[in-house]
Write an enzyme that holds these catalytic residues in place. Structure first.
Site, short mmCIF file in Angstrom:
data_model
loop_
_atom_site.label_atom_id
_atom_site.label_comp_id
_atom_site.label_asym_id
_atom_site.label_seq_id
_atom_site.Cartn_x
_atom_site.Cartn_y
_atom_site.Cartn_z
N SER A 20 51.37 11.96 22.98
CA SER A 20 51.04 12.99 23.88
C SER A 20 50.60 14.62 22.93
O SER A 20 50.23 15.64 22.70
CB SER A 20 52.40 13.66 24.11
OG SER A 20 53.64 13.20 22.95
N LYS A 59 59.74 20.00 25.70
CA LYS A 59 57.76 20.64 25.33
C LYS A 59 57.74 22.38 24.87
O LYS A 59 57.60 22.80 25.17
CB LYS A 59 57.00 20.31 25.29
CG LYS A 59 57.21 18.68 24.59
CD LYS A 59 55.65 17.54 25.01
CE LYS A 59 56.26 16.27 24.55
NZ LYS A 59 54.69 14.91 24.74
#
Length: 349
Positions: A244, A289
């Protein structure tokens, strides 16, 4: 009779201490006993600048930040209870968290390859965006996931295994492996060799008939790439796993190699996988996140977006609203969209 009375008297006298002792023992057992769950929470939001070296110095006024999810495997009961009542955490069974991988070691090997593959794709995408050549070679075939009908798992093959030989013959490309297997028939055994994390493996598996009528082992494969750029690019993401950080890696490479500060003085956090053609892919745990980015006072957050699947964007909007995060969200489908957005930002004063 006298003994019974003495024993009863002793129990009446010391029962509080005995009860406390039993409770302490049970507490210790509960504390020490690992449970088959994975805990999720906000990870980190860190500058990519210190993690990517290209041999080209660049003075960034702001930061390009990659974000992570904090995971904790095999927690005790107290950690699970805490995570259950904490709205900023989540609890998942290990089987669900790992996508049904053979074991945690296999899952971690797969995550390590995803990180390495992300670095390779970041290089390819960045150099393509700058119209510069780069050398790319396949050096193995990764077992990305095993199909339900495959007999390979019960014969020792695991997710994350990188196959480099079949029956003693070098098979460094997906095509070479597939072409060789088509010379066999259903039920034939083949000997697979390669790497398993930092170790090597060798196992014998039977072949099956695939849904497309081809002969195969029964797994979804991906090429393992060796990318050699013309510049001395080095990555330092060994303490992370997964793909990611791909988008943010790619932006940092472009910034350093072109000498242009894409941050414009802002803290730009983000996430998203990167394909060789510059496509930005969806990821998991974007809510955690975002929490990490907000904690580090990021100004903007680049969110992967797909016209056919808006799950990342929908969850990002919901998280910002529910937790009242002070972040500006930006939809990103392609690398060039991210570059264009950053270049259009007015410098932060």
């Amino acid at each position: 009779m006298q003994m019974k009375n003495t024993q009863s008297h002793w129990l009446r006298r010391y029962w509080p201490s005995i009860l406390i002792g039993v409770i302490i023992v049970l507490f210790i057992i509960a504390y020490m006993k690992p449970l088959p769950y994975m805990l999720y929470g906000a990870g980190t939001a860190e500058s990519v600048h210190t993690r990517v070296e290209t041999g080209h110095k660049l003075d960034e006024k702001g930061e390009l930040m990659f974000t992570t999810v904090s995971t904790y495997s095999n927690p005790n009961i107290f950690s699970v209870i805490y995570a259950r009542i904490n709205k900023r955490m989540e609890v998942k069974p290990v089987a669900e968290a790992t996508g049904g991988a053979t074991n945690l070691k296999a899952y971690r090997n797969l995550l390590a390859w995803m990180r390495d593959s992300s670095e390779a794709n970041a290089l390819i995408a960045a150099y393509a965006a700058m119209n510069k050549p780069i050398d790319v070679k396949e050096q193995g075939v990764i077992v990305y996931s095993l199909l339900a009908e495959s007999q390979a798992r019960s014969n020792g093959l695991q997710e994350g295994d990188i196959i480099t030989k079949v029956d003693g013959k070098e098979t460094l490309t997906v095509k070479t492996l597939s072409d060789y297997l088509q010379t066999k028939k259903v039920g034939d055994n083949v000997v697979l060799e390669g790497t398993r994390g930092t170790d090597t493996f060798k196992t014998t598996v039977p072949l099956i008939k695939m849904s497309d009528n081809r002969i195969g082992i029964g797994f979804i494969n991906q090429p393992v790439l060796k990318v050699t750029p013309p510049d001395p690019v080095k990555f330092d993401f060994a303490d992370t796993g997964g793909p990611s950080a791909g988008l943010m890696m790619t932006l940092e490479i472009i910034a350093q190699l072109t000498g242009e500060d894409l941050t414009r003085g802002y803290k730009i956090a983000g996430t998203g996988t990167i394909s060789a053609d510059g496509t930005v892919g969806l990821i998991g745990g974007i809510n955690y996140k975002l929490m990490a980015a907000e904690r580090e006072k990021a100004d903007y957050f680049l969110v992967p977006f797909n016209d056919k699947n808006s799950s990342n964007w929908d969850l990002a909007e919901k998280t910002v609203k529910d937790l009242k995060l002070d972040l500006k969200l930006v939809k990103i489908s392609k690398l060039q969209e991210a570059v264009d957005f950053l270049k259009k930002l007015a410098p932060k004063t």
